[in-house]
Write a protein that holds these residues in place. Sequence first.
Motif, short mmCIF file in Angstrom:
data_model
loop_
_atom_site.label_atom_id
_atom_site.label_comp_id
_atom_site.label_asym_id
_atom_site.label_seq_id
_atom_site.Cartn_x
_atom_site.Cartn_y
_atom_site.Cartn_z
N THR A 103 0.82 -1.22 0.00
CA THR A 103 0.00 0.00 0.00
C THR A 103 0.85 1.27 0.00
O THR A 103 0.34 2.34 -0.31
CB THR A 103 -0.94 0.05 1.23
OG1 THR A 103 -0.16 0.16 2.42
CG2 THR A 103 -1.83 -1.18 1.29
N LEU A 104 2.13 1.14 0.37
CA LEU A 104 3.00 2.30 0.47
C LEU A 104 3.93 2.48 -0.74
O LEU A 104 4.69 3.44 -0.78
CB LEU A 104 3.86 2.20 1.74
CG LEU A 104 3.08 2.18 3.05
CD1 LEU A 104 4.03 1.94 4.22
CD2 LEU A 104 2.32 3.49 3.24
N VAL A 105 3.86 1.57 -1.68
CA VAL A 105 4.75 1.64 -2.85
C VAL A 105 4.49 2.91 -3.64
O VAL A 105 3.34 3.28 -3.91
CB VAL A 105 4.56 0.40 -3.75
CG1 VAL A 105 5.28 0.58 -5.08
CG2 VAL A 105 5.07 -0.83 -3.05
N ARG A 106 5.56 3.58 -3.98
CA ARG A 106 5.51 4.79 -4.80
C ARG A 106 6.53 4.64 -5.91
O ARG A 106 7.54 3.94 -5.76
CB ARG A 106 5.85 6.04 -3.98
CG ARG A 106 4.95 6.29 -2.79
CD ARG A 106 3.54 6.71 -3.24
NE ARG A 106 2.66 6.97 -2.13
CZ ARG A 106 1.86 6.08 -1.56
NH1 ARG A 106 1.82 4.84 -1.99
NH2 ARG A 106 1.06 6.42 -0.56
N PRO A 107 6.32 5.32 -7.01
CA PRO A 107 7.33 5.25 -8.07
C PRO A 107 8.63 5.89 -7.61
O PRO A 107 8.62 6.84 -6.84
CB PRO A 107 6.73 6.09 -9.22
CG PRO A 107 5.39 6.52 -8.78
CD PRO A 107 5.20 6.16 -7.35
N PHE A 108 9.74 5.31 -8.03
CA PHE A 108 10.99 6.00 -7.77
C PHE A 108 11.68 6.29 -9.08
O PHE A 108 11.61 5.52 -10.03
CB PHE A 108 11.88 5.31 -6.73
CG PHE A 108 12.42 3.96 -7.10
CD1 PHE A 108 13.61 3.84 -7.80
CD2 PHE A 108 11.76 2.81 -6.70
CE1 PHE A 108 14.12 2.60 -8.11
CE2 PHE A 108 12.27 1.56 -7.01
CZ PHE A 108 13.45 1.46 -7.72
N TYR A 109 12.29 7.45 -9.11
CA TYR A 109 12.89 7.97 -10.32
C TYR A 109 14.21 7.26 -10.59
O TYR A 109 15.02 7.07 -9.69
CB TYR A 109 13.12 9.48 -10.18
CG TYR A 109 13.59 10.13 -11.46
CD1 TYR A 109 12.69 10.36 -12.50
CD2 TYR A 109 14.90 10.50 -11.64
CE1 TYR A 109 13.11 10.95 -13.68
CE2 TYR A 109 15.33 11.09 -12.81
CZ TYR A 109 14.43 11.30 -13.83
OH TYR A 109 14.84 11.87 -15.00
N LEU A 110 14.40 6.86 -11.81
CA LEU A 110 15.65 6.24 -12.24
C LEU A 110 16.52 7.32 -12.89
O LEU A 110 16.31 7.68 -14.04
CB LEU A 110 15.36 5.12 -13.24
CG LEU A 110 14.48 3.98 -12.73
CD1 LEU A 110 14.10 3.04 -13.87
CD2 LEU A 110 15.19 3.22 -11.62
N TYR A 111 17.43 7.83 -12.12
CA TYR A 111 18.31 8.86 -12.63
C TYR A 111 19.25 8.25 -13.67
O TYR A 111 19.73 7.13 -13.48
CB TYR A 111 19.13 9.50 -11.50
CG TYR A 111 18.29 10.26 -10.53
CD1 TYR A 111 17.93 11.58 -10.81
CD2 TYR A 111 17.82 9.69 -9.36
CE1 TYR A 111 17.14 12.30 -9.92
CE2 TYR A 111 17.03 10.40 -8.47
CZ TYR A 111 16.70 11.70 -8.77
OH TYR A 111 15.91 12.41 -7.90
#
Length: 190
Positions: A103-111
């Motif tokens: 429920t806490l998963v958020r997208p993370f940016y791939l630099y």
Amino acid sequence: MEFMTSFPADEKVVVVGHSLGGLLISKAMETFPEKISVAVFLSAIMPGPNINTLNVIIPHLDNRITYDNGPTNPPTTVILGPKFLAANVYHLSSIKDLALATTLVRPFYLYPLEDVAKEIVLSREKYGSVRRVFIVVAENKGLKKDFQQLLIEKNPPDEVEEIEGSDHMTMMSNPQQLFTTLLGIANKYT
């Protein structure tokens, strides 16, 4: 970095990086070596002057990857899927921890790797002056043991600890042993 800047110059902290957090504490070690008594890499990416560890591949399974700059360009974000989390990140954690995590998963940016390589430049004089401890998590499927051993071999820390019976999320699957290990390291190096 703001906290490290504001921290009194005559005191030192213990920094702990988990997983990709190893990149963050490495940057702090390079920028503020005089403020760190020991850096702990908890089954974490541990770059150094002798190794470039930025090429970590995230297995796909049900992860969702976005290509905001078009399909012919590198991916821009990833969202870890529930099957991936269950099989690779929380496989030894409780079902409640897994349910909460999904429920806490958020997208993370791939630099872009070249941007990360420009931002995190490490030297023997600064990064290399900070004592390092690497905590191996043998059952970690997110950063497998052989990859953790490669990091240790290519960039030897001052000490290696191991936590048994834990998945990638050691703070969930084996919090007591993690607490005991971190407390022992803090007492030894402060």
